[in-house]
Design an enzyme around this catalytic site. Structure first.
Site, mmCIF file in Angstrom:
data_model
loop_
_atom_site.group_PDB
_atom_site.id
_atom_site.type_symbol
_atom_site.label_atom_id
_atom_site.label_comp_id
_atom_site.label_asym_id
_atom_site.label_seq_id
_atom_site.Cartn_x
_atom_site.Cartn_y
_atom_site.Cartn_z
ATOM 1 N N ASP A 241 0.858 -1.181 0.000
ATOM 2 C CA ASP A 241 0.000 0.000 0.000
ATOM 3 C C ASP A 241 0.898 1.236 0.000
ATOM 4 O O ASP A 241 1.760 1.382 0.880
ATOM 5 C CB ASP A 241 -0.912 -0.011 1.230
ATOM 6 C CG ASP A 241 -2.009 1.042 1.124
ATOM 7 O OD1 ASP A 241 -3.074 0.722 0.579
ATOM 8 O OD2 ASP A 241 -1.785 2.182 1.567
ATOM 9 N N ASN A 249 -2.635 12.902 -4.678
ATOM 10 C CA ASN A 249 -3.846 13.240 -5.429
ATOM 11 C C ASN A 249 -4.363 14.615 -5.055
ATOM 12 O O ASN A 249 -4.766 15.410 -5.921
ATOM 13 C CB ASN A 249 -4.931 12.188 -5.166
ATOM 14 C CG ASN A 249 -4.759 10.956 -6.016
ATOM 15 O OD1 ASN A 249 -4.151 11.012 -7.085
ATOM 16 N ND2 ASN A 249 -5.275 9.833 -5.548
ATOM 17 N N HIS A 254 -5.594 14.067 -9.725
ATOM 18 C CA HIS A 254 -5.676 12.636 -10.032
ATOM 19 C C HIS A 254 -4.885 12.217 -11.272
ATOM 20 O O HIS A 254 -4.368 11.094 -11.311
ATOM 21 C CB HIS A 254 -7.137 12.222 -10.168
ATOM 22 C CG HIS A 254 -7.851 12.179 -8.854
ATOM 23 N ND1 HIS A 254 -7.743 11.132 -7.972
ATOM 24 C CD2 HIS A 254 -8.666 13.093 -8.241
ATOM 25 C CE1 HIS A 254 -8.470 11.378 -6.897
ATOM 26 N NE2 HIS A 254 -9.047 12.572 -7.031
ATOM 27 N N ASP A 258 -2.481 9.115 -11.139
ATOM 28 C CA ASP A 258 -2.548 7.950 -12.030
ATOM 29 C C ASP A 258 -1.181 7.635 -12.621
ATOM 30 O O ASP A 258 -0.799 6.459 -12.754
ATOM 31 C CB ASP A 258 -3.546 8.215 -13.156
ATOM 32 C CG ASP A 258 -4.987 8.204 -12.658
ATOM 33 O OD1 ASP A 258 -5.220 7.753 -11.529
ATOM 34 O OD2 ASP A 258 -5.877 8.659 -13.416
ATOM 35 N N GLU A 284 -4.593 2.466 -4.243
ATOM 36 C CA GLU A 284 -3.134 2.395 -4.181
ATOM 37 C C GLU A 284 -2.664 1.092 -3.548
ATOM 38 O O GLU A 284 -1.517 0.993 -3.092
ATOM 39 C CB GLU A 284 -2.578 3.585 -3.390
ATOM 40 C CG GLU A 284 -3.000 3.644 -1.936
ATOM 41 C CD GLU A 284 -4.297 4.428 -1.717
ATOM 42 O OE1 GLU A 284 -4.491 4.925 -0.603
ATOM 43 O OE2 GLU A 284 -5.099 4.553 -2.664
#
Length: 362
Positions: A241, A249, A254, A258, A284
Protein backbone atom coordinates in the site's frame (compact mmCIF):
# COMPACT_ATOMS: atom_id res chain seq x y z
CA UNK A 1 -23.47 -20.87 -57.68
CA UNK A 2 -20.07 -19.18 -57.59
CA UNK A 3 -20.23 -19.03 -53.82
CA UNK A 4 -20.95 -22.76 -53.57
CA UNK A 5 -18.06 -23.50 -55.93
CA UNK A 6 -15.67 -21.43 -53.79
CA UNK A 7 -16.88 -23.13 -50.62
CA UNK A 8 -16.46 -26.57 -52.21
CA UNK A 9 -12.95 -25.71 -53.43
CA UNK A 10 -12.00 -24.48 -49.98
CA UNK A 11 -13.34 -27.62 -48.33
CA UNK A 12 -11.40 -29.84 -50.75
CA UNK A 13 -8.21 -27.79 -50.20
CA UNK A 14 -8.72 -27.89 -46.48
CA UNK A 15 -9.13 -31.66 -46.59
CA UNK A 16 -5.91 -32.03 -48.57
CA UNK A 17 -4.16 -29.70 -46.16
CA UNK A 18 -5.29 -31.68 -43.11
CA UNK A 19 -4.26 -34.94 -44.74
CA UNK A 20 -0.79 -33.65 -45.57
CA UNK A 21 -0.42 -31.98 -42.19
CA UNK A 22 -1.34 -35.22 -40.39
CA UNK A 23 1.15 -37.16 -42.52
CA UNK A 24 3.96 -34.66 -42.01
CA UNK A 25 3.33 -34.21 -38.33
CA UNK A 26 3.59 -38.00 -38.04
CA UNK A 27 7.16 -37.69 -39.32
CA UNK A 28 8.51 -36.28 -36.09
CA UNK A 29 11.93 -35.23 -37.31
CA UNK A 30 12.62 -33.25 -34.17
CA UNK A 31 12.40 -36.37 -32.02
CA UNK A 32 14.53 -38.30 -34.50
CA UNK A 33 17.20 -35.59 -34.52
CA UNK A 34 17.24 -35.68 -30.72
CA UNK A 35 17.78 -39.45 -30.74
CA UNK A 36 20.54 -39.16 -33.31
CA UNK A 37 22.30 -36.44 -31.32
CA UNK A 38 22.25 -38.74 -28.30
CA UNK A 39 23.51 -41.62 -30.41
CA UNK A 40 26.42 -39.47 -31.64
CA UNK A 41 27.84 -39.68 -28.13
CA UNK A 42 28.39 -43.44 -28.55
CA UNK A 43 31.36 -43.38 -30.99
CA UNK A 44 33.11 -40.69 -28.96
CA UNK A 45 32.54 -42.63 -25.77
CA UNK A 46 33.76 -45.81 -27.49
CA UNK A 47 36.99 -44.10 -28.49
CA UNK A 48 37.59 -42.77 -24.98
CA UNK A 49 36.97 -46.16 -23.36
CA UNK A 50 39.25 -47.92 -25.85
CA UNK A 51 42.03 -45.42 -25.16
CA UNK A 52 41.55 -45.95 -21.43
CA UNK A 53 41.66 -49.73 -21.85
CA UNK A 54 44.88 -49.55 -23.81
CA UNK A 55 46.43 -47.50 -21.02
CA UNK A 56 45.01 -49.49 -18.13
CA UNK A 57 42.78 -52.56 -18.71
CA UNK A 58 40.95 -52.39 -15.39
CA UNK A 59 37.55 -53.82 -14.48
CA UNK A 60 35.74 -50.45 -14.61
CA UNK A 61 36.78 -49.77 -18.21
CA UNK A 62 35.86 -53.31 -19.25
CA UNK A 63 32.43 -52.93 -17.67
CA UNK A 64 31.93 -49.55 -19.34
CA UNK A 65 32.82 -51.03 -22.71
CA UNK A 66 30.48 -53.98 -22.22
CA UNK A 67 27.65 -51.62 -21.27
CA UNK A 68 28.30 -49.48 -24.32
CA UNK A 69 28.40 -52.46 -26.68
CA UNK A 70 25.06 -53.57 -25.24
CA UNK A 71 23.57 -50.13 -25.84
CA UNK A 72 24.90 -49.49 -29.35
CA UNK A 73 22.76 -52.19 -31.09
CA UNK A 74 19.67 -50.93 -29.30
CA UNK A 75 20.30 -47.38 -30.51
CA UNK A 76 20.96 -48.60 -34.05
CA UNK A 77 17.76 -50.63 -34.07
CA UNK A 78 15.81 -47.65 -32.77
CA UNK A 79 17.23 -45.40 -35.47
CA UNK A 80 16.46 -47.97 -38.19
CA UNK A 81 12.89 -48.37 -36.96
CA UNK A 82 12.32 -44.62 -36.93
CA UNK A 83 13.71 -44.25 -40.45
CA UNK A 84 11.49 -47.02 -41.76
CA UNK A 85 8.42 -45.40 -40.20
CA UNK A 86 9.33 -41.95 -41.49
CA UNK A 87 8.26 -40.27 -44.72
CA UNK A 88 11.85 -40.20 -46.02
CA UNK A 89 12.34 -42.14 -49.24
CA UNK A 90 14.17 -45.44 -48.48
CA UNK A 91 16.71 -44.77 -51.22
CA UNK A 92 17.98 -41.77 -49.24
CA UNK A 93 18.80 -43.69 -46.09
CA UNK A 94 19.44 -47.21 -47.38
CA UNK A 95 23.27 -46.76 -47.47
CA UNK A 96 23.13 -45.70 -43.84
CA UNK A 97 21.06 -48.76 -42.92
CA UNK A 98 23.58 -50.98 -44.69
CA UNK A 99 26.45 -49.39 -42.80
CA UNK A 100 24.62 -49.93 -39.50
CA UNK A 101 24.11 -53.59 -40.44
CA UNK A 102 27.82 -53.88 -41.18
CA UNK A 103 28.67 -52.37 -37.80
CA UNK A 104 26.23 -54.73 -36.13
CA UNK A 105 28.07 -57.68 -37.67
CA UNK A 106 31.40 -56.32 -36.39
CA UNK A 107 30.26 -56.07 -32.79
CA UNK A 108 30.54 -59.80 -31.90
CA UNK A 109 34.19 -59.82 -32.93
CA UNK A 110 34.92 -56.89 -30.63
CA UNK A 111 32.95 -58.51 -27.83
CA UNK A 112 35.03 -61.68 -28.24
CA UNK A 113 38.25 -59.71 -27.94
CA UNK A 114 36.95 -58.01 -24.80
CA UNK A 115 36.03 -61.37 -23.28
CA UNK A 116 39.69 -62.39 -23.53
CA UNK A 117 40.99 -59.22 -21.87
CA UNK A 118 41.58 -59.42 -18.14
CA UNK A 119 42.38 -56.69 -15.71
CA UNK A 120 45.27 -58.47 -13.98
CA UNK A 121 47.89 -58.12 -16.69
CA UNK A 122 49.16 -55.74 -19.37
CA UNK A 123 47.83 -56.44 -22.87
CA UNK A 124 50.22 -57.67 -25.52
CA UNK A 125 50.68 -55.81 -28.79
CA UNK A 126 48.58 -58.43 -30.58
CA UNK A 127 45.78 -57.97 -28.09
CA UNK A 128 46.02 -54.21 -28.44
CA UNK A 129 45.68 -54.44 -32.22
CA UNK A 130 42.87 -56.98 -31.94
CA UNK A 131 41.01 -54.56 -29.68
CA UNK A 132 41.90 -51.34 -31.41
CA UNK A 133 41.27 -52.24 -35.07
CA UNK A 134 37.61 -53.35 -34.86
CA UNK A 135 36.98 -50.71 -32.22
CA UNK A 136 38.24 -47.94 -34.51
CA UNK A 137 36.24 -49.33 -37.44
CA UNK A 138 33.06 -49.37 -35.39
CA UNK A 139 33.73 -45.89 -34.01
CA UNK A 140 34.40 -44.38 -37.45
CA UNK A 141 31.40 -46.15 -38.97
CA UNK A 142 29.03 -44.95 -36.26
CA UNK A 143 30.38 -41.41 -36.42
CA UNK A 144 29.89 -41.33 -40.21
CA UNK A 145 26.38 -42.82 -40.10
CA UNK A 146 25.10 -40.52 -37.37
CA UNK A 147 26.67 -37.45 -38.97
CA UNK A 148 25.09 -38.27 -42.35
CA UNK A 149 21.80 -39.14 -40.68
CA UNK A 150 21.76 -35.87 -38.78
CA UNK A 151 22.26 -33.97 -42.04
CA UNK A 152 19.58 -36.06 -43.77
CA UNK A 153 17.04 -35.38 -41.03
CA UNK A 154 17.74 -31.65 -41.10
CA UNK A 155 17.20 -31.61 -44.87
CA UNK A 156 13.99 -33.64 -44.52
CA UNK A 157 12.76 -31.29 -41.81
CA UNK A 158 13.51 -28.27 -44.02
CA UNK A 159 11.65 -29.89 -46.92
CA UNK A 160 8.73 -30.58 -44.61
CA UNK A 161 8.59 -26.93 -43.60
CA UNK A 162 8.74 -25.74 -47.22
CA UNK A 163 5.95 -28.10 -48.23
CA UNK A 164 3.79 -26.96 -45.35
CA UNK A 165 4.46 -23.35 -46.31
CA UNK A 166 3.33 -24.01 -49.89
CA UNK A 167 0.22 -25.82 -48.70
CA UNK A 168 -0.51 -23.02 -46.28
CA UNK A 169 -0.15 -20.37 -48.99
CA UNK A 170 -2.45 -22.31 -51.31
CA UNK A 171 -5.03 -22.71 -48.59
CA UNK A 172 -4.71 -19.06 -47.61
CA UNK A 173 -5.42 -17.99 -51.21
CA UNK A 174 -8.61 -20.08 -51.32
CA UNK A 175 -9.66 -18.91 -47.90
CA UNK A 176 -9.15 -15.33 -49.03
CA UNK A 177 -11.59 -15.98 -51.87
CA UNK A 178 -14.04 -17.38 -49.35
CA UNK A 179 -13.57 -14.34 -47.12
CA UNK A 180 -14.36 -12.07 -50.07
CA UNK A 181 -17.43 -14.17 -50.90
CA UNK A 182 -18.95 -14.00 -47.45
CA UNK A 183 -17.58 -10.50 -46.71
CA UNK A 184 -19.76 -8.73 -44.21
CA UNK A 185 -20.73 -11.90 -42.34
CA UNK A 186 -17.11 -12.69 -41.51
CA UNK A 187 -16.42 -9.08 -40.66
CA UNK A 188 -19.30 -9.09 -38.21
CA UNK A 189 -18.06 -12.32 -36.63
CA UNK A 190 -14.59 -10.85 -36.36
CA UNK A 191 -15.86 -7.75 -34.64
CA UNK A 192 -17.96 -9.77 -32.23
CA UNK A 193 -15.00 -11.99 -31.43
CA UNK A 194 -12.70 -8.98 -30.96
CA UNK A 195 -15.17 -7.35 -28.64
CA UNK A 196 -15.59 -10.55 -26.63
CA UNK A 197 -11.81 -10.95 -26.31
CA UNK A 198 -11.45 -7.33 -25.24
CA UNK A 199 -14.12 -7.78 -22.60
CA UNK A 200 -12.40 -10.94 -21.38
CA UNK A 201 -9.08 -9.14 -21.02
CA UNK A 202 -10.69 -6.17 -19.33
CA UNK A 203 -12.41 -8.47 -16.86
CA UNK A 204 -9.00 -9.83 -15.78
CA UNK A 205 -6.77 -6.77 -16.20
CA UNK A 206 -6.53 -3.48 -14.35
CA UNK A 207 -7.40 -0.81 -16.89
CA UNK A 208 -5.04 1.87 -15.59
CA UNK A 209 -1.82 -0.05 -14.89
CA UNK A 210 -2.20 -3.11 -17.12
CA UNK A 211 -1.53 -5.38 -14.14
CA UNK A 212 -3.73 -8.30 -13.16
CA UNK A 213 -6.85 -7.37 -11.27
CA UNK A 214 -8.32 -9.07 -8.22
CA UNK A 215 -10.22 -11.60 -10.33
CA UNK A 216 -7.09 -12.70 -12.21
CA UNK A 217 -5.12 -12.91 -8.97
CA UNK A 218 -7.76 -15.21 -7.50
CA UNK A 219 -7.57 -17.43 -10.60
CA UNK A 220 -3.78 -17.63 -10.34
CA UNK A 221 -3.99 -18.31 -6.62
CA UNK A 222 -6.47 -21.12 -7.16
CA UNK A 223 -4.13 -22.73 -9.68
CA UNK A 224 -1.01 -22.43 -7.53
CA UNK A 225 -2.71 -23.63 -4.35
CA UNK A 226 -4.01 -26.70 -6.17
CA UNK A 227 -0.50 -27.31 -7.47
CA UNK A 228 0.94 -26.87 -3.99
CA UNK A 229 -1.41 -29.54 -2.67
CA UNK A 230 0.04 -31.97 -5.22
CA UNK A 231 3.73 -31.01 -5.08
CA UNK A 232 4.19 -29.36 -1.65
CA UNK A 233 5.79 -26.19 -3.04
CA UNK A 234 5.84 -22.96 -0.98
CA UNK A 235 3.65 -19.95 -1.76
CA UNK A 236 4.11 -16.46 -0.38
CA UNK A 237 2.40 -13.14 -0.84
CA UNK A 238 3.17 -9.44 -0.59
CA UNK A 239 0.40 -6.95 0.08
CA UNK A 240 1.54 -3.39 -0.68
CA UNK A 241 0.00 0.00 0.00
CA UNK A 242 1.50 3.33 -1.07
CA UNK A 243 2.04 5.62 1.89
CA UNK A 244 0.12 8.93 1.98
CA UNK A 245 -0.93 8.53 -1.62
CA UNK A 246 -4.02 10.65 -1.04
CA UNK A 247 -1.72 13.62 -0.43
CA UNK A 248 -0.34 13.28 -3.97
CA UNK A 249 -3.85 13.24 -5.43
CA UNK A 250 -4.88 16.22 -3.30
CA UNK A 251 -1.74 18.23 -4.06
CA UNK A 252 -1.25 17.50 -7.76
CA UNK A 253 -4.51 16.08 -9.01
CA UNK A 254 -5.68 12.64 -10.03
CA UNK A 255 -3.94 12.62 -13.46
CA UNK A 256 -0.56 12.91 -11.71
CA UNK A 257 -1.68 10.31 -9.18
CA UNK A 258 -2.55 7.95 -12.03
CA UNK A 259 0.92 8.44 -13.51
CA UNK A 260 2.44 7.58 -10.14
CA UNK A 261 0.38 4.38 -9.97
CA UNK A 262 1.49 3.40 -13.48
CA UNK A 263 5.15 4.05 -12.62
CA UNK A 264 4.86 2.03 -9.43
CA UNK A 265 3.17 -0.82 -11.30
CA UNK A 266 6.10 -0.92 -13.75
CA UNK A 267 8.52 -0.94 -10.81
CA UNK A 268 6.77 -4.00 -9.35
CA UNK A 269 7.01 -5.81 -12.67
CA UNK A 270 10.72 -5.03 -12.89
CA UNK A 271 11.42 -6.27 -9.35
CA UNK A 272 9.35 -9.46 -9.55
CA UNK A 273 9.76 -12.65 -11.58
CA UNK A 274 7.76 -13.66 -14.62
CA UNK A 275 6.22 -16.48 -12.59
CA UNK A 276 4.90 -14.05 -9.98
CA UNK A 277 1.38 -12.65 -10.24
CA UNK A 278 1.42 -8.86 -9.80
CA UNK A 279 -2.02 -7.33 -9.30
CA UNK A 280 -3.64 -4.04 -8.43
CA UNK A 281 -6.27 -4.71 -5.81
CA UNK A 282 -7.79 -1.23 -5.95
CA UNK A 283 -6.75 2.36 -5.32
CA UNK A 284 -3.13 2.40 -4.18
CA UNK A 285 -3.16 -1.21 -2.94
CA UNK A 286 -1.22 -3.89 -4.83
CA UNK A 287 -0.48 -7.56 -4.31
CA UNK A 288 2.19 -9.98 -5.51
CA UNK A 289 1.60 -13.73 -5.34
CA UNK A 290 4.89 -15.63 -5.31
CA UNK A 291 4.63 -19.32 -6.19
CA UNK A 292 7.68 -21.48 -5.34
CA UNK A 293 8.89 -18.84 -2.84
CA UNK A 294 9.13 -19.11 0.91
CA UNK A 295 8.87 -16.28 3.40
CA UNK A 296 12.60 -15.49 3.25
CA UNK A 297 12.52 -15.04 -0.53
CA UNK A 298 9.38 -12.92 -0.22
CA UNK A 299 11.07 -10.72 2.40
CA UNK A 300 14.06 -10.19 0.10
CA UNK A 301 11.73 -9.10 -2.69
CA UNK A 302 9.94 -6.76 -0.30
CA UNK A 303 13.24 -5.11 0.65
CA UNK A 304 14.12 -4.61 -3.01
CA UNK A 305 10.76 -2.99 -3.63
CA UNK A 306 11.16 -0.72 -0.59
CA UNK A 307 14.54 0.51 -1.80
CA UNK A 308 13.42 0.93 -5.41
CA UNK A 309 10.29 2.84 -4.34
CA UNK A 310 12.32 5.32 -2.32
CA UNK A 311 14.48 6.00 -5.37
CA UNK A 312 11.62 6.10 -7.89
CA UNK A 313 11.32 9.54 -9.53
CA UNK A 314 7.79 10.90 -9.52
CA UNK A 315 6.32 12.33 -12.73
CA UNK A 316 5.53 15.94 -13.58
CA UNK A 317 4.97 18.44 -10.78
CA UNK A 318 5.43 15.73 -8.13
CA UNK A 319 9.12 15.33 -8.93
CA UNK A 320 10.23 16.77 -5.61
CA UNK A 321 8.16 14.35 -3.56
CA UNK A 322 9.44 11.05 -2.15
CA UNK A 323 7.28 7.95 -2.44
CA UNK A 324 7.30 5.10 0.08
CA UNK A 325 5.34 1.91 0.45
CA UNK A 326 4.26 -0.35 3.32
CA UNK A 327 4.32 -4.10 2.78
CA UNK A 328 2.82 -7.08 4.52
CA UNK A 329 4.67 -10.35 3.89
CA UNK A 330 3.17 -13.80 4.49
CA UNK A 331 3.94 -17.41 3.62
CA UNK A 332 1.15 -19.97 3.36
CA UNK A 333 1.40 -22.67 5.97
CA UNK A 334 0.23 -26.22 5.50
CA UNK A 335 -3.54 -26.30 5.26
CA UNK A 336 -3.84 -22.57 4.50
CA UNK A 337 -5.89 -21.39 1.55
CA UNK A 338 -5.64 -18.10 -0.33
CA UNK A 339 -8.08 -16.32 1.99
CA UNK A 340 -5.96 -17.24 4.99
CA UNK A 341 -2.76 -16.13 3.23
CA UNK A 342 -4.36 -12.83 2.18
CA UNK A 343 -5.63 -12.23 5.71
CA UNK A 344 -2.17 -12.76 7.17
CA UNK A 345 -0.56 -10.41 4.65
CA UNK A 346 -3.26 -7.81 5.29
CA UNK A 347 -2.70 -7.93 9.05
CA UNK A 348 1.03 -7.47 8.59
CA UNK A 349 0.45 -4.60 6.17
CA UNK A 350 -1.69 -2.97 8.85
CA UNK A 351 1.14 -3.41 11.38
CA UNK A 352 3.64 -1.91 8.90
CA UNK A 353 1.40 1.15 8.62
CA UNK A 354 1.01 1.37 12.39
CA UNK A 355 4.78 1.18 12.98
CA UNK A 356 5.56 4.19 10.82
CA UNK A 357 5.16 2.98 7.20
CA UNK A 358 8.00 2.54 4.67
CA UNK A 359 8.72 -0.97 5.91
CA UNK A 360 7.92 -4.64 5.38
CA UNK A 361 6.51 -6.76 8.20
CA UNK A 362 6.71 -10.55 8.06
Amino acid sequence: MTYLFIVLACLIAFGVYLSEARRLIGANYTAMVTDVVRAQEDPERLRLILDSLLDSPDTIHLQQLNDLLWRIPLRMQGVKSQLQRSEIAPARYQPLIEELDTINRQLPALEQVIANVTSDRVMTQAERRALLNPGRDIEEGLAWVYSELNELLHRASAEQRRLMQRLTLALAALLLMLVVAIGLALLMLYRLNTQRELMRRQSRTDELTGLHNRRRLLEDADYHFQRRDRHASPISMLLLDLDHFKQINDAFGHPVGDQVLIAFANLLLECSRQTDSVARMGGEEFAILLPFSNGLAAQRLAQRILAATREMPLPGPAQGRRLTVSIGVAEAEEGDDFDRLYHQADQRLYRAKARGRDRAIE
